[in-house]
Scaffold this motif. Structure first.
Motif, PDB file in Angstrom:
ATOM      1  N   PHE A   1       0.884  18.966  22.711  1.00 12.31           N
ATOM      2  CA  PHE A   1       0.936  18.912  21.194  1.00 12.31           C
ATOM      3  C   PHE A   1       1.032  18.134  20.223  1.00 12.31           C
ATOM      4  O   PHE A   1       0.837  17.871  19.094  1.00 12.31           O
ATOM      5  CB  PHE A   1       2.491  20.189  21.207  1.00 12.31           C
ATOM      6  CG  PHE A   1       1.360  21.346  22.754  1.00 12.31           C
ATOM      7  CD1 PHE A   1       0.411  22.066  21.696  1.00 12.31           C
ATOM      8  CD2 PHE A   1       2.743  21.893  23.678  1.00 12.31           C
ATOM      9  CE1 PHE A   1       0.348  23.233  22.285  1.00 12.31           C
ATOM     10  CE2 PHE A   1       2.146  22.928  23.800  1.00 12.31           C
ATOM     11  CZ  PHE A   1       1.250  23.989  23.414  1.00 12.31           C
TER      12      PHE A   1
ATOM     13  N   LYS B   1      -2.086  17.038  18.710  1.00 15.06           N
ATOM     14  CA  LYS B   1      -2.825  17.641  18.082  1.00 15.06           C
ATOM     15  C   LYS B   1      -2.037  17.959  16.383  1.00 15.06           C
ATOM     16  O   LYS B   1      -2.090  18.232  15.532  1.00 15.06           O
ATOM     17  CB  LYS B   1      -2.620  19.363  18.896  1.00 15.06           C
ATOM     18  CG  LYS B   1      -2.521  20.577  18.044  1.00 15.06           C
ATOM     19  CD  LYS B   1      -2.617  21.737  18.411  1.00 15.06           C
ATOM     20  CE  LYS B   1      -2.667  23.337  17.553  1.00 15.06           C
ATOM     21  NZ  LYS B   1      -2.845  24.227  18.278  1.00 15.06           N
ATOM     22  N   PHE B   2      -0.666  17.562  16.481  1.00 19.16           N
ATOM     23  CA  PHE B   2       0.224  18.134  15.119  1.00 19.16           C
ATOM     24  C   PHE B   2       0.277  16.975  15.026  1.00 19.16           C
ATOM     25  O   PHE B   2       0.222  16.613  13.310  1.00 19.16           O
ATOM     26  CB  PHE B   2       1.906  19.245  15.803  1.00 19.16           C
ATOM     27  CG  PHE B   2       1.527  20.211  16.217  1.00 19.16           C
ATOM     28  CD1 PHE B   2       0.840  20.901  14.940  1.00 19.16           C
ATOM     29  CD2 PHE B   2       2.642  20.784  17.168  1.00 19.16           C
ATOM     30  CE1 PHE B   2       0.985  22.530  15.432  1.00 19.16           C
ATOM     31  CE2 PHE B   2       2.440  21.342  17.833  1.00 19.16           C
ATOM     32  CZ  PHE B   2       1.862  23.027  17.238  1.00 19.16           C
TER      33      PHE B   2
ATOM     34  N   LYS C   1      -2.507  17.175  12.734  1.00 14.81           N
ATOM     35  CA  LYS C   1      -3.225  17.508  11.864  1.00 14.81           C
ATOM     36  C   LYS C   1      -2.452  17.003  10.976  1.00 14.81           C
ATOM     37  O   LYS C   1      -2.803  17.869   9.333  1.00 14.81           O
ATOM     38  CB  LYS C   1      -2.530  19.201  12.518  1.00 14.81           C
ATOM     39  CG  LYS C   1      -2.561  19.967  11.363  1.00 14.81           C
ATOM     40  CD  LYS C   1      -1.696  21.552  12.289  1.00 14.81           C
ATOM     41  CE  LYS C   1      -1.917  22.795  10.939  1.00 14.81           C
ATOM     42  NZ  LYS C   1      -0.679  23.829  11.540  1.00 14.81           N
TER      43      LYS C   1
ATOM     44  N   GLU D   1       5.604  24.422  22.303  1.00 14.94           N
ATOM     45  CA  GLU D   1       4.473  24.364  20.979  1.00 14.94           C
ATOM     46  C   GLU D   1       5.224  23.945  19.967  1.00 14.94           C
ATOM     47  O   GLU D   1       5.253  23.276  19.130  1.00 14.94           O
ATOM     48  CB  GLU D   1       3.520  24.888  21.026  1.00 14.94           C
ATOM     49  CG  GLU D   1       2.209  24.771  20.264  1.00 14.94           C
ATOM     50  CD  GLU D   1       1.133  25.788  19.375  1.00 14.94           C
ATOM     51  OE1 GLU D   1       0.345  25.751  19.174  1.00 14.94           O
ATOM     52  OE2 GLU D   1       1.283  27.200  20.326  1.00 14.94           O
ATOM     53  N   HIS D   2       6.104  24.481  19.231  1.00 15.11           N
ATOM     54  CA  HIS D   2       6.790  25.229  18.218  1.00 15.11           C
ATOM     55  C   HIS D   2       7.911  23.810  18.091  1.00 15.11           C
ATOM     56  O   HIS D   2       8.162  23.459  16.890  1.00 15.11           O
ATOM     57  CB  HIS D   2       7.208  26.664  17.210  1.00 15.11           C
ATOM     58  CG  HIS D   2       6.383  27.785  17.713  1.00 15.11           C
ATOM     59  ND1 HIS D   2       7.255  28.823  18.528  1.00 15.11           N
ATOM     60  CD2 HIS D   2       5.366  27.501  17.701  1.00 15.11           C
ATOM     61  CE1 HIS D   2       5.494  29.745  17.471  1.00 15.11           C
ATOM     62  NE2 HIS D   2       5.107  28.825  17.340  1.00 15.11           N
TER      63      HIS D   2
ATOM     64  N   GLU E   1       5.816  20.286  17.308  1.00 13.01           N
ATOM     65  CA  GLU E   1       4.952  20.911  15.524  1.00 13.01           C
ATOM     66  C   GLU E   1       7.183  20.369  14.193  1.00 13.01           C
ATOM     67  O   GLU E   1       6.288  18.841  13.701  1.00 13.01           O
ATOM     68  CB  GLU E   1       5.356  21.972  15.447  1.00 13.01           C
ATOM     69  CG  GLU E   1       4.373  22.334  14.231  1.00 13.01           C
ATOM     70  CD  GLU E   1       3.707  23.026  13.905  1.00 13.01           C
ATOM     71  OE1 GLU E   1       3.444  23.573  12.647  1.00 13.01           O
ATOM     72  OE2 GLU E   1       3.784  24.259  14.554  1.00 13.01           O
ATOM     73  N   ARG E   2       7.735  21.063  14.733  1.00 13.17           N
ATOM     74  CA  ARG E   2       8.992  20.588  14.337  1.00 13.17           C
ATOM     75  C   ARG E   2       9.568  19.298  14.716  1.00 13.17           C
ATOM     76  O   ARG E   2       9.864  18.900  13.247  1.00 13.17           O
ATOM     77  CB  ARG E   2      10.484  21.578  15.205  1.00 13.17           C
ATOM     78  CG  ARG E   2      11.442  21.160  13.615  1.00 13.17           C
ATOM     79  CD  ARG E   2      12.576  22.736  14.511  1.00 13.17           C
ATOM     80  NE  ARG E   2      13.000  22.954  15.304  1.00 13.17           N
ATOM     81  CZ  ARG E   2      12.548  24.179  16.161  1.00 13.17           C
ATOM     82  NH1 ARG E   2      11.640  24.790  15.784  1.00 13.17           N
ATOM     83  NH2 ARG E   2      12.701  24.028  17.096  1.00 13.17           N
TER      84      ARG E   2
END
Length: 491
Positions: free
Chosen positions: A367, A370-371, A374, A403-404, A407-408
């Motif tokens: 993750f 990924k982020f 992104k 995952e969240h 991302e944070r």
């Protein structure tokens, strides 16, 4: 005994010694040996650790390759450090299984060196060679022969272990399903992969069971992508997100004028999925009257649009998922028993994240990459403290919550390393699951390990762990071995 040759084995597969180095003064400890001479623990250092502690990475002498992960295991005998057994890797830190195996090898090497000293009559206190017969007489030879026999038995044992260790490569097994969106190599996930390998190429109806956030839709997509129906797009329907009065129209379609607002003909999800796969998420939320019509689709392989007068034959593979216990729903009268048995042809149960915690580092890294890509952020990874925080959490929201969170963290990160992680709502220990509650044994083990980390692995002495814990060093040593901490990481 007047010099030491240090050999680096870096091409393990071909078995070549690619670099050697002679140390003329065996009495002086190297920087690495001094680093670990004070305790009976392996030291694992990454490239970043070396740069932080010493300003540069540890590079092998006369060797062009820069390694990113280093492990140093002390060769200790009777409280004396004889040297170090070192391992270096490009891509990843030594695994727990590999570390345990290499610690066994290090113990063997240390014992072998001690026997060599005894047989050659080398006294570390005098620093010279003397005749063993003069000092100890024939008794020394008898003791040495006994140790040699013991070490020969150990060689045979380690050879067996080595053969098993090199052959066992689960990540390369043809039985394991691979998919770019599924991360995890824990035993629990490998059981899931094994089931997927068996079911994906068939036309069997699949029921995916698991808590919210465990990745049921990803598993459904993996089944579809490996099937003969992969040329068609998998149609997704969340049965819990559609109003009850619209579900029938959503699934089976409707004719123009069949009800108020039906201004045109609508093709339902089952017709869209013809010759393909339909994924019915949250199937436990489906109303009872719709369950009857779904049962007919499963039995007769045909549907009827709302307001329609003809039946339409459909060839659809059904994959359903739920976070409910459908058998309990059947007993409570909220789910039809006949439909349950129609859907439950091939059940696949997904483990919660707290039951496969060994996958957390890999998932977090996935993750993160990924982020970071992104959001166009340059982040190298997590600190050991951050990983430990994530490993200690019970994750009621499972992989989706992780995952969240990542991302944070990527959004809030200040530098190239995520050093610490604060998990919202984790101010107090969660006892929502049995997996989050530690036993007395685990609490004692973790407490001793924490103190050992604080003391940099030192057990005895003024600043040792034994003094902080208020117990004799011998007692702490016995406790450490009993708890299985003697060969663990020291951070």
């Amino acid at each position: 005994m007047d010099h030491i040759t240090r050999a680096y084995l870096t091409e393990v597969i071909s078995g070549k010694i690619s670099c050697t180095e002679t140390i003329s003064d065996p009495v002086s400890l190297s920087l690495i040996t001094k680093e670990i001479a004070g305790f009976d623990f392996p030291v694992l250092k990454s490239r970043q650790d070396w740069i932080t502690d010493f300003g540069e990475n540890h590079c092998l002498t006369n060797h062009p390759t820069e390694y990113h992960f280093h492990c140093y295991i002390p060769l200790e005998n009777n409280g004396r450090i004889l040297g170090t057994f070192e391992l270096h890797n490009h891509k990843r830190e030594l695994s727990a299984e590999g570390l345990t195996f290499c610690c066994n090898i290090a113990d063997f090497i240390a014992g072998l060196l001690a026997v060599m000293e005894e047989r050659n009559g080398y006294s570390p206190n005098l620093g010279t060679l003397v005749k063993s017969e003069i000092i100890n007489g024939p008794k020394t030879s008898v003791q040495a022969e006994g140790k040699i026999k013991q070490l020969e038995n150990e060689i045979e044992k380690l050879s067996t272990q080595l053969a098993e260790y090199l052959i066992f490569k689960p990540e390369e097994s043809p039985e394991i399903l691979t998919h770019p969106e599924i991360v995890g190599s824990s035993p629990e996930m490998q059981e899931v992969y094994s089931l997927l390998n068996r079911i994906s190429s068939t036309q069997t109806t699949v029921l995916i069971l698991g808590e919210t956030g465990t990745g049921k839709e990803l598993i459904a997509k993996a089944v579809h992508d490996a099937s003969t129906r992969k040329q068609k797009t998998m149609i997704r329907v969340n049965c819990g997100a559609i109003p009850p009065n619209l579900i029938e129209s959503e699934l089976f379609g409707h004719e123009k004028g069949s009800f108020t607002g039906a201004t045109e003909r609508r093709i339902g999800k089952f017709e869209q999925a013809h010759k393909g796969t339909i994924f019915l998420d949250e199937i436990g939320e489906l109303p009872l009257d719709l369950q009857v019509k779904l049962l007919r689709v499963l039995q007769e392989k045909e549907i009827e649009r709302v307001g329609g007068k003809t039946t339409i034959v459909t060839d659809v593979r059904i994959i359903s998922a739920t976070n409910r216990n459908l058998l309990e729903e059947v007993e409570a009268g909220r789910f039809r028993r006949d439909l349950y048995y129609r859907l439950n042809v091939f059940p696949v149960s997904l483990p919660s994240l707290r039951n496969r915690k060994s996958d957390i580092p890999a998932l977090a890294t996935f993750f993160l990459e990924k982020f970071a890509k992104k959001l166009n952020r340059n982040i190298d990874g997590f600190s050991k403290k951050a990983i430990s925080t994530m490993m200690a959490y019970s994750w009621p929201g499972n992989v989706r919550e992780l995952e969240h969170l990542i991302e944070r963290q990527v959004v809030m990160a200040d530098g190239t390393l995520i050093k610490d992680i604060e998990i919202p709502g984790n101010n107090k220990q969660s006892i929502s699951s049995a997996g989050a509650v530690k036993t007395i044994f685990e609490n004692e083990r973790d407490h001793i390990f924490t103190v050992l980390e604080l003391c940099n692995g030192r057990i005895s002495g003024q600043h040792g762990a034994a003094k902080l814990l208020g117990v004799p060093a011998t007692t702490l040593n016995s406790k450490i071995k009993k708890l299985g901490l003697a060969k663990k990481h020291v951070y």
